[in-house]
Design an enzyme around this catalytic site. Structure first.
Site, PDB file in Angstrom:
ATOM      1  N   SER A 109       5.257 -99.234 -64.176  1.00  0.00           N
ATOM      2  CA  SER A 109       4.552 -99.103 -65.462  1.00  0.00           C
ATOM      3  C   SER A 109       5.531 -98.589 -66.503  1.00  0.00           C
ATOM      4  CB  SER A 109       3.391 -98.109 -65.332  1.00  0.00           C
ATOM      5  OG  SER A 109       2.853 -97.804 -66.601  1.00  0.00           O
ATOM      6  N   TYR A 123       0.416 -90.047 -62.543  1.00  0.00           N
ATOM      7  CA  TYR A 123       0.641 -91.488 -62.718  1.00  0.00           C
ATOM      8  C   TYR A 123       2.094 -91.759 -63.116  1.00  0.00           C
ATOM      9  CZ  TYR A 123      -0.338 -96.293 -64.254  1.00  0.00           C
ATOM     10  OH  TYR A 123      -0.337 -97.660 -64.399  1.00  0.00           O
TER      11      TYR A 123
HETATM   12  P1  NAP Z   1      -7.549-102.546 -61.825  1.00  0.00           P
HETATM   13  O1  NAP Z   1      -8.179-103.600 -62.657  1.00  0.00           O
HETATM   14  O2  NAP Z   1      -8.254-101.250 -61.644  1.00  0.00           O
HETATM   15  O3  NAP Z   1      -7.192-103.167 -60.402  1.00  0.00           O
HETATM   16  C1  NAP Z   1      -6.642-102.355 -59.389  1.00  0.00           C
HETATM   17  C2  NAP Z   1      -7.255-102.762 -58.067  1.00  0.00           C
HETATM   18  O4  NAP Z   1      -6.675-101.928 -57.032  1.00  0.00           O
HETATM   19  C3  NAP Z   1      -8.769-102.520 -58.047  1.00  0.00           C
HETATM   20  O5  NAP Z   1      -9.434-103.605 -57.432  1.00  0.00           O
HETATM   21  C4  NAP Z   1      -8.877-101.254 -57.233  1.00  0.00           C
HETATM   22  O6  NAP Z   1     -10.116-101.100 -56.576  1.00  0.00           O
HETATM   23  C5  NAP Z   1      -7.748-101.449 -56.238  1.00  0.00           C
HETATM   24  N1  NAP Z   1      -7.404-100.202 -55.583  1.00  0.00           N
HETATM   25  C6  NAP Z   1      -7.516 -98.947 -56.089  1.00  0.00           C
HETATM   26  N2  NAP Z   1      -7.133 -98.051 -55.169  1.00  0.00           N
HETATM   27  C7  NAP Z   1      -6.787 -98.752 -54.070  1.00  0.00           C
HETATM   28  C8  NAP Z   1      -6.353 -98.376 -52.788  1.00  0.00           C
HETATM   29  N3  NAP Z   1      -6.206 -97.077 -52.450  1.00  0.00           N
HETATM   30  N4  NAP Z   1      -6.069 -99.337 -51.876  1.00  0.00           N
HETATM   31  C9  NAP Z   1      -6.236-100.654 -52.202  1.00  0.00           C
HETATM   32  N5  NAP Z   1      -6.682-101.065 -53.397  1.00  0.00           N
HETATM   33  C10 NAP Z   1      -6.957-100.121 -54.322  1.00  0.00           C
HETATM   34  O7  NAP Z   1      -6.110-102.154 -62.404  1.00  0.00           O
HETATM   35  P2  NAP Z   1      -4.971-103.042 -63.079  1.00  0.00           P
HETATM   36  O8  NAP Z   1      -4.919-102.673 -64.509  1.00  0.00           O
HETATM   37  O9  NAP Z   1      -5.085-104.461 -62.669  1.00  0.00           O
HETATM   38  O10 NAP Z   1      -3.693-102.364 -62.394  1.00  0.00           O
HETATM   39  C11 NAP Z   1      -2.948-103.004 -61.363  1.00  0.00           C
HETATM   40  C12 NAP Z   1      -1.592-102.327 -61.273  1.00  0.00           C
HETATM   41  O11 NAP Z   1      -0.917-102.444 -62.527  1.00  0.00           O
HETATM   42  C13 NAP Z   1      -1.676-100.836 -60.971  1.00  0.00           C
HETATM   43  O12 NAP Z   1      -0.617-100.457 -60.132  1.00  0.00           O
HETATM   44  C14 NAP Z   1      -1.505-100.203 -62.342  1.00  0.00           C
HETATM   45  O13 NAP Z   1      -1.002 -98.900 -62.267  1.00  0.00           O
HETATM   46  C15 NAP Z   1      -0.502-101.164 -62.949  1.00  0.00           C
HETATM   47  N6  NAP Z   1      -0.447-101.126 -64.409  1.00  0.00           N
HETATM   48  C16 NAP Z   1      -1.518-101.522 -65.172  1.00  0.00           C
HETATM   49  C17 NAP Z   1      -1.415-101.486 -66.564  1.00  0.00           C
HETATM   50  C18 NAP Z   1      -2.513-101.943 -67.465  1.00  0.00           C
HETATM   51  O14 NAP Z   1      -2.381-101.801 -68.697  1.00  0.00           O
HETATM   52  N7  NAP Z   1      -3.594-102.503 -66.968  1.00  0.00           N
HETATM   53  C19 NAP Z   1      -0.243-100.995 -67.157  1.00  0.00           C
HETATM   54  C20 NAP Z   1       0.812-100.588 -66.360  1.00  0.00           C
HETATM   55  C21 NAP Z   1       0.706-100.660 -64.973  1.00  0.00           C
HETATM   56  P3  NAP Z   1     -11.278-100.265 -57.368  1.00  0.00           P
HETATM   57  O15 NAP Z   1     -11.672-101.106 -58.539  1.00  0.00           O
HETATM   58  O16 NAP Z   1     -12.341-100.091 -56.353  1.00  0.00           O
HETATM   59  O17 NAP Z   1     -10.639 -98.953 -57.762  1.00  0.00           O
END
Ligand code: NAP
Length: 264
Positions: free
Chosen positions: A143, A156
């Site tokens: 990130s 985080y």
């Molecule tokens: P998201 O929509 O919340 O998707 C994350 C998925 O991971 C969800 O389905 C979640 O399940 C699942 N998850 C959570 N804890 C878990 C665990 N312990 N084991 C297995 N699966 C788990 O988030 P996203 O925005 O797509 O983020 C995906 C990645 O990108 C993450 O690593 C995040 O830190 C990174 N990221 C995102 C952004 C952004 O702006 N969106 C920016 C920088 C980095 P639940 O829904 O049940 O929690």
């Protein structure tokens, strides 16, 4: 971009960026093993892939739990082909509370899912597949929060910065064994995680847009494109890098807004 017929494991693929990565690999003809902490979410994405003629296998399990990662590896072992690519995507947003008010348990859970999960999965798949077959690709999702300091994101940001460094240490250890380990560092990407923070008033979308030189949030497909590239033969000599995909966010260092919104 990624050769058809490969087998890819994506963690946290039931939603957002992970879902898009899984669908993108499937569209390239790869078999995708979809992990999510919620089995129903993994099955839903698997169903989407199967409905469009692809092959997917769903796994429900917590990436922070070693037994669950061992079961993910055993599930992968039961497929007919070896695993070629692991994408460590599962992550959790921080509680966004002031440092002195954050519950230690909340801090620990973010570190466990983001950092321990990435470590456990990388170690398991390197041991069970990549090192024995002298071939493999790992792509970690870091990130921009791991590159610069963002207030009230201690767990985080520290986890994501550690992922950037672990990407380098594992790349340095395994480069001579046919394995690449790289990371993608997303900026602000429109996903359920981000939408929830905006809906809760924790993030202000207009403020975010003014700070992004491109003037708009990213979309999950922007991240998938980078992940597929780093998993491709074309990226075979790229190892240990963390690639920001952020609309120029990390590049911007001037005072004031990076982008003027219409009417602002
Ligand atoms: P998201 O929509 O919340 O998707 C994350 C998925 O991971 C969800 O389905 C979640 O399940 C699942 N998850 C959570 N804890 C878990 C665990 N312990 N084991 C297995 N699966 C788990 O988030 P996203 O925005 O797509 O983020 C995906 C990645 O990108 C993450 O690593 C995040 O830190 C990174 N990221 C995102 C952004 C952004 O702006 N969106 C920016 C920088 C980095 P639940 O829904 O049940 O929690």
């Amino acid at each position: 971009m990624t050769a058809a017929g490969r087998t890819v494991v994506v963690t946290g693929a039931g939603s957002g960026i992970g879902r898009d990565i899984a669908l993108s690999f499937a569209a390239e003809g790869c078999t995708v093993i979809i992990n999510d902490v919620r089995l129903d979410a993994a099955e839903q994405v698997g169903g989407e892939i199967e409905a469009s003629g692809g092959t997917a296998v769903a796994h429900g399990g917590d990436v922070a739990d070693e037994a669950s990662i061992q079961s993910l590896s055993r599930l992968a072992r039961r497929q007919s082909a070896p695993v070629d690519v692991l994408v460590n995507n599962a992550g959790l947003a921080d509680s966004l509370t002031p440092t002195i008010e954050q519950e230690l348990g909340d801090w620990q859970r973010v570190v466990d899912v983001c950092l321990r999960g990435t470590y456990l999965c990388s170690r398991q798949f390197a041991k069970d597949f990549f090192l024995p077959q002298a071939r493999g690709r790992i792509v970690n999702i870091a990130s921009i929060a791991g590159v610069v300091g963002l207030p009230m994101r201690n767990a985080y940001s520290a986890s994501k910065a550690a992922i950037v460094m672990m990407t380098r240490t594992m790349a340095a250890e395994w480069a001579g064994r046919g394995i690449t380990v790289n990371a993608v560092a997303p900026g602000y990407i429109r996903t359920p995680m981000l939408d929830a923070l905006v809906a809760a008033g924790r993030l202000d979308e207009a403020v975010l847009r003014r700070r992004i030189p491109a003037g708009h949030l990213g979309e999950p497909h922007n991240i998938s494109a980078a992940v597929l590239f780093l998993s491709s033969d074309a990226a075979g000599y790229i190892n240990g890098v963390s690639l920001p995909v952020d609309g120029g966010w990390c590049a911007y260092g001037a005072a004031g807004d990076a982008f003027a919104l219409d009417g602002a």
